[in-house]
Design an enzyme around this catalytic site. Sequence first.
Site, PDB file in Angstrom:
ATOM      1  N   ASP A 224      44.743  50.082  38.128  1.00 51.45           N
ATOM      2  CA  ASP A 224      45.024  48.647  38.052  1.00 51.45           C
ATOM      3  C   ASP A 224      44.383  48.150  36.760  1.00 51.45           C
ATOM      4  OD1 ASP A 224      46.074  48.938  40.560  1.00 51.45           O
ATOM      5  OD2 ASP A 224      44.598  47.714  41.602  1.00 51.45           O
ATOM      6  N   ASP A 379      53.336  44.617  48.426  1.00 47.97           N
ATOM      7  CA  ASP A 379      51.947  44.217  48.714  1.00 47.97           C
ATOM      8  C   ASP A 379      51.901  43.497  50.063  1.00 47.97           C
ATOM      9  OD1 ASP A 379      50.996  45.081  46.148  1.00 47.97           O
ATOM     10  OD2 ASP A 379      51.825  43.265  45.274  1.00 47.97           O
TER      11      ASP A 379
END
Length: 523
Positions: A224, A379
């Site tokens: 990330d 998500d």
Amino acid sequence: MITLLDYGAGNVRSVINAVEKLGERVVVAGTGRDILNAEKLLFPGVGNFGSMMQILRHKRFVDPLLAFLKSGRPFLGICVGMQALFEGSEESPGEKGLGFFPGRVKRFDVDRAVPHIGWNGISVKQPTDLFFGLDGDEKFYFVHSYHVVADDPGVVLTTTDYGYPFVSAVQKGNLQGTQFHPEKSGASGLTLLENFIRKDRELAIPGKSPSQTRLAKRIIACLDVRANEQGDLVVTKGDQYDVREGGNVRNLGKPVELAGRYFEEGADEVTFLNITGFRDFPLEDMPMMRVLEETSRNVFVPLTIGGGIRDFTDKNGRTYTALEVAAAYFRSGADKISVGSDAVTIAEAYLRGGQKTGQSAIEQISCVYGNQAVVISIDPRRVYVDSPDQTTHPTVETTIPGPGGQRYCWFQCTVKGGREGRDMDAVTLARTCEELGAGEILLNCIDRDGTNTGFDIELINAVKGAVSIPVIASSGAGCEAHFAEVFERTDAESALAAGIFHRREVPIAAVKAYLKGKVEVRL
Ligand code: 1PR
């Protein structure tokens, strides 16, 4: 010197990087004459068979290519570049192939996920120089929905099993082709390319070539990425998507360095998620492109990039399409792109309108670059209910009751890095995106992210049961046993982790050593 035939689709940068890594110079063929004059020709193909053939015709490359093939000089076609040698493909029935070899290209007809994505073995059928220096039991990276059916068994160099044996490489004299991607197959792939470049190797069938092969479960390292307070691009990692500690963005390292480390340590793929992509537009945020460019020079496994892939109008009124963003990522070295927030918006609009428009990012990118290049990053977060009739969304009866003892839950999709919940569930989103052309699902889980408590098996089974494309299980890995659990209790094709790899708590090699003998892995 190697001449590379670039017809303008997909990631040829990886092939150039791999050849240059081996100390050879690459020139890109711009005209038919360049093809005719080539000493050795490399033809990497990505994407759609029909659009490749149309471009070859439009550029008047077909006759020079056929003349080159007849000349007997060394030729290596990769993926669709190998398929082009045959007469045609079910993928584009109206479009003729080069017809150099008799046979056609057919879609996989198997009771398992298509595309066939990942590391599989090869069973070598005739002596060749391509596998010189290899044992024959190595795995190579495949990503395709269609495979060759050769009418002349004499041209079959290798077969690979996926439901049934299919042709995974061809050879006739100096004319060779692989369905797999040597440029994405780590050290073994580089050896194969070197053998093609040198062309001075002995012909042999490698000793350990198996008669049957198995697709490996993939272990993926995820980075990330975002800018920190100092403006540096850093790898960060959140707990349930909160990446701050003491008010500052956690800094776990530099993206290019870390990706290089994971390649060396045996990651089967590396994924970058530009986690502020929903507000910082990637084409204005060029450092991410440079991260990809630099990474792809030394990392020879597939690279996926996500974050900010959507249509966008900048402050000067200039409009960019999601396809342009994806194209920039592919040119910078990405093999797959992942769409997060925009996938939810696209699916909502599609379900409202009830019809495909051909205009959505998912449809456009998969049309140009192929379904296998489009990953949907989901998500989700659990929403608990007492009974299934309290919601219109599909529920599961859960073994992990909610805070009020609720025995059912559904998996709510979020956008903008988990900041906003939508009236859309992960199962519907995955199914809808598959219909629109997505080739793989990256299934995160906000409840488990960064917790080290293991993957959410119920979520993964719910989504995997709804789609026929591969699913990457993500979020929650805390130890080697969690990977075994996800592969034993679900049909996920791969498992992704971040925190435990960044903090060196569990090396990738330890995960694979633990899995060996339990599930097929690439060692
Ligand atoms: O919405 O298309 O711009 O894409 C943004 C992308 O960034 C999405 O793919 C979204 O998942 C990701 N993202 C956005 N915010 C965050 C955040 O953490 N604040 N990260 C974020 C998603 C989840 C995984 C993580 C696994 C494994 N992070 O990437 O790597 O959960 O972690 P673990 O092994 O440590 O548990 P768009």
